[in-house]
Enzyme design. Sequence first.
Site, PDB file in Angstrom:
ATOM      1  N   ASN A 150       0.804  -1.238   0.000  1.00 54.15           N
ATOM      2  CA  ASN A 150       0.000   0.000   0.000  1.00 54.15           C
ATOM      3  C   ASN A 150       0.831   1.280   0.000  1.00 54.15           C
ATOM      4  O   ASN A 150       0.457   2.269  -0.625  1.00 54.15           O
ATOM      5  CB  ASN A 150      -1.004  -0.007   1.160  1.00 54.15           C
ATOM      6  CG  ASN A 150      -0.351  -0.077   2.507  1.00 54.15           C
ATOM      7  OD1 ASN A 150       0.659  -0.746   2.684  1.00 54.15           O
ATOM      8  ND2 ASN A 150      -0.909   0.626   3.459  1.00 54.15           N
ATOM      9  N   GLY A 226       1.990  -6.197   7.142  1.00 56.76           N
ATOM     10  CA  GLY A 226       1.073  -6.799   6.175  1.00 56.76           C
ATOM     11  C   GLY A 226      -0.214  -7.214   6.866  1.00 56.76           C
ATOM     12  O   GLY A 226      -0.568  -6.696   7.929  1.00 56.76           O
ATOM     13  N   THR A 230      -1.548 -13.180   7.466  1.00 62.00           N
ATOM     14  CA  THR A 230      -0.140 -13.498   7.160  1.00 62.00           C
ATOM     15  C   THR A 230       0.695 -13.407   8.435  1.00 62.00           C
ATOM     16  O   THR A 230       1.601 -14.221   8.654  1.00 62.00           O
ATOM     17  CB  THR A 230       0.423 -12.517   6.104  1.00 62.00           C
ATOM     18  OG1 THR A 230      -0.529 -12.362   5.060  1.00 62.00           O
ATOM     19  CG2 THR A 230       1.723 -13.015   5.514  1.00 62.00           C
ATOM     20  N   GLU A 461       7.407  -0.111  16.312  1.00 64.53           N
ATOM     21  CA  GLU A 461       8.424   0.392  15.402  1.00 64.53           C
ATOM     22  C   GLU A 461       8.503   1.898  15.599  1.00 64.53           C
ATOM     23  O   GLU A 461       7.835   2.466  16.439  1.00 64.53           O
ATOM     24  CB  GLU A 461       8.059   0.018  13.961  1.00 64.53           C
ATOM     25  CG  GLU A 461       7.972  -1.492  13.801  1.00 64.53           C
ATOM     26  CD  GLU A 461       7.954  -1.970  12.368  1.00 64.53           C
ATOM     27  OE1 GLU A 461       7.705  -1.161  11.463  1.00 64.53           O
ATOM     28  OE2 GLU A 461       8.196  -3.174  12.169  1.00 64.53           O
TER      29      GLU A 461
HETATM   30  P1  NAD Z   1       0.036  -9.446   2.903  1.00 65.59           P
HETATM   31  O1  NAD Z   1       0.066  -9.949   4.298  1.00 65.59           O
HETATM   32  O2  NAD Z   1      -0.708 -10.211   1.894  1.00 65.59           O
HETATM   33  O3  NAD Z   1       1.515  -9.292   2.321  1.00 65.59           O
HETATM   34  C1  NAD Z   1       2.501  -8.525   2.967  1.00 65.59           C
HETATM   35  C2  NAD Z   1       3.863  -9.065   2.595  1.00 65.59           C
HETATM   36  O4  NAD Z   1       4.002 -10.381   3.120  1.00 65.59           O
HETATM   37  C3  NAD Z   1       4.091  -9.193   1.089  1.00 65.59           C
HETATM   38  O5  NAD Z   1       5.420  -8.891   0.790  1.00 65.59           O
HETATM   39  C4  NAD Z   1       3.804 -10.664   0.849  1.00 65.59           C
HETATM   40  O6  NAD Z   1       4.441 -11.185  -0.301  1.00 65.59           O
HETATM   41  C5  NAD Z   1       4.361 -11.291   2.100  1.00 65.59           C
HETATM   42  N1  NAD Z   1       3.788 -12.597   2.441  1.00 65.59           N
HETATM   43  C6  NAD Z   1       2.600 -13.122   2.067  1.00 65.59           C
HETATM   44  N2  NAD Z   1       2.457 -14.356   2.573  1.00 65.59           N
HETATM   45  C7  NAD Z   1       3.584 -14.608   3.299  1.00 65.59           C
HETATM   46  C8  NAD Z   1       4.014 -15.708   4.089  1.00 65.59           C
HETATM   47  N3  NAD Z   1       3.273 -16.817   4.219  1.00 65.59           N
HETATM   48  N4  NAD Z   1       5.200 -15.614   4.720  1.00 65.59           N
HETATM   49  C9  NAD Z   1       5.957 -14.504   4.614  1.00 65.59           C
HETATM   50  N5  NAD Z   1       5.602 -13.431   3.861  1.00 65.59           N
HETATM   51  C10 NAD Z   1       4.418 -13.482   3.228  1.00 65.59           C
HETATM   52  O7  NAD Z   1      -0.477  -7.944   3.014  1.00 65.59           O
HETATM   53  P2  NAD Z   1      -0.766  -6.945   1.824  1.00 65.59           P
HETATM   54  O8  NAD Z   1      -2.050  -7.355   1.183  1.00 65.59           O
HETATM   55  O9  NAD Z   1       0.445  -6.775   1.011  1.00 65.59           O
HETATM   56  O10 NAD Z   1      -0.967  -5.588   2.628  1.00 65.59           O
HETATM   57  C11 NAD Z   1      -2.172  -5.176   3.164  1.00 65.59           C
HETATM   58  C12 NAD Z   1      -2.226  -5.420   4.641  1.00 65.59           C
HETATM   59  O11 NAD Z   1      -1.134  -4.777   5.288  1.00 65.59           O
HETATM   60  C13 NAD Z   1      -3.461  -4.842   5.283  1.00 65.59           C
HETATM   61  O12 NAD Z   1      -3.983  -5.768   6.196  1.00 65.59           O
HETATM   62  C14 NAD Z   1      -2.955  -3.607   6.002  1.00 65.59           C
HETATM   63  O13 NAD Z   1      -3.736  -3.196   7.088  1.00 65.59           O
HETATM   64  C15 NAD Z   1      -1.619  -4.080   6.431  1.00 65.59           C
HETATM   65  N6  NAD Z   1      -0.748  -2.947   6.734  1.00 65.59           N
HETATM   66  C16 NAD Z   1      -0.421  -2.703   8.037  1.00 65.59           C
HETATM   67  C17 NAD Z   1       0.364  -1.611   8.365  1.00 65.59           C
HETATM   68  C18 NAD Z   1       0.741  -1.318   9.790  1.00 65.59           C
HETATM   69  O14 NAD Z   1       1.625  -0.510   9.995  1.00 65.59           O
HETATM   70  N7  NAD Z   1       0.126  -1.941  10.768  1.00 65.59           N
HETATM   71  C19 NAD Z   1       0.823  -0.767   7.357  1.00 65.59           C
HETATM   72  C20 NAD Z   1       0.454  -1.036   6.041  1.00 65.59           C
HETATM   73  C21 NAD Z   1      -0.319  -2.144   5.738  1.00 65.59           C
END
Ligand code: NAD
Length: 480
Positions: A150, A226, A230, A461
């Site tokens: 994002n 993420g 995940t 963080e």
């Molecule tokens: P995601 O969890 O699908 O992916 C995030 C990252 O993890 C990507 O690089 C992905 O390739 C990797 N990933 C996926 N499966 C994995 C696994 N099994 N093991 C290790 N890595 C893996 O998330 P997304 O769709 O990319 O991002 C959106 C999400 O991120 C939303 O839920 C959002 O709220 C969250 N987010 C949180 C923050 C925060 O600071 N709390 C900030 C931004 C986004």
Amino acid sequence: MLHLQNYINGALVPPTSGQYLDNFNPALGEVYSLIPDSDERDVAAAQAAAQAAFPAWSTMPKEKRSALLLKLSGLIQKNLDRLALAESVDQGKPVWLAKSVDIPRAVSNFHFYATGILHDSTEAHAMEETAINYTLRTPVGVAGCISPWNLPLYLFTWKIAPALASGCTVVAKPSEITPMTAYLLSELAIEAGLPAGVLNIVHGLGPKVGTAIVSHPEIPAISFTGGTKTGETISSIAAPMFKKLSLELGGKNPTIVFADADFEKSVHTAVRAAFSNQGEICLCGSRIFVERSIYEKFRDAFVDGVKKLQVGDPMLDESWIGAIVSKQHYDKVLSYIELAKQEGGRVLCGGTALHPEGRCKNGWFIAPTVIEGLSYDCRTNQEEIFGPVVTLQPFDTEEEVLQYANSTRYGLACSLWTSNLSRTHRMAAKIHSGIVWVNCWLLRDLRTPFGGMKGSGVGREGGFEALRFFTEEKNVCIRL
Ligand code: NAD
């Protein structure tokens, strides 16, 4: 077509598999580049390079480490226009937003930690004439950094910068959905003269590359941002290995507006908090609770404000909302609008996909959508949609709105609007969220720790907390 490359041991290299994945421009709905479909072999090579680089990097005088990171920060600044354009094409957000928020923040992330290490210190505790205790912090080793799509460069550098600054070497994985700015960062790292192996960037899918990073026995710290699901998977692998783990996960954040708040400012900011970056910020306020005495007035002004937001080509300055990041996410967001209707929600504006005229006609656009008439505990109000969809709901008392606000599994952020000082303190203490913004949104000194409660994550963080995370702490007691 451009083939992105991994950045391993100081060089840009193809994936071991020789395979590539499609990378889409969401505003056009078209493939525009290819990204390495890496696997555990590439992660092993990256880890070996990082391990070999660790002794020299971790013992380099911090002034020198700082200078290298400042150079990288300067190069990001110098390439701001190019990076902003790349991020917009990759992610779908308006170029002006990438230029004014995402890329400047990547510059600040490196600047903040490069200078932070020059001023960090550890504690000492004297036991009068008996003993002296002091705390020693040493970099933890090779750090694994995994980031989402994002805010691609913003969040990628938010992890990498403190890891490198604290003396760790890094194996990092950007999201496979938005890999472009991480690739450009690897070019800039080479230009900055970062020693080979200090930063390694492996592109590819989460279950392959991400899992290989998380489960690698010689990567002792994992910093992940993420989705909550995940995060659960990562925890289940990393926790039994006793890795240091920082998880920044999903959110379903409340915006709470009391009748005594500044009306104009609360409406204006609630609109921005709901729909910035297409609603694809973990901190977006997607559940808006308004005190009943002003509910209708607020609702009408809010919907008026939302109708003025232009959706369209991310290249245009007048586009306030760009494209949804991927077809899969676009389908997910639209399915939540259908769910909201099934749950009895009334769509006050938006509610549909959009097809702008011209070059973006096949892109993935959704009109900003406002829904009312739903209960706080329905699925629409409990599950993270992460798109331009928000709900409005009235409340009568502080207790009632606290129950609504705290009812989800998440606890990331809250935006509270009131001019009553006592209420501010009462509510701030009781709201389940890692940050409470009062009469504002998305404002934070970089020194402030950042993170969520409950299903929004563990660890903090930001600021010096991040430097602590990437170091091992030892306490020494010397008898005098
Ligand atoms: P995601 O969890 O699908 O992916 C995030 C990252 O993890 C990507 O690089 C992905 O390739 C990797 N990933 C996926 N499966 C994995 C696994 N099994 N093991 C290790 N890595 C893996 O998330 P997304 O769709 O990319 O991002 C959106 C999400 O991120 C939303 O839920 C959002 O709220 C969250 N987010 C949180 C923050 C925060 O600071 N709390 C900030 C931004 C986004």
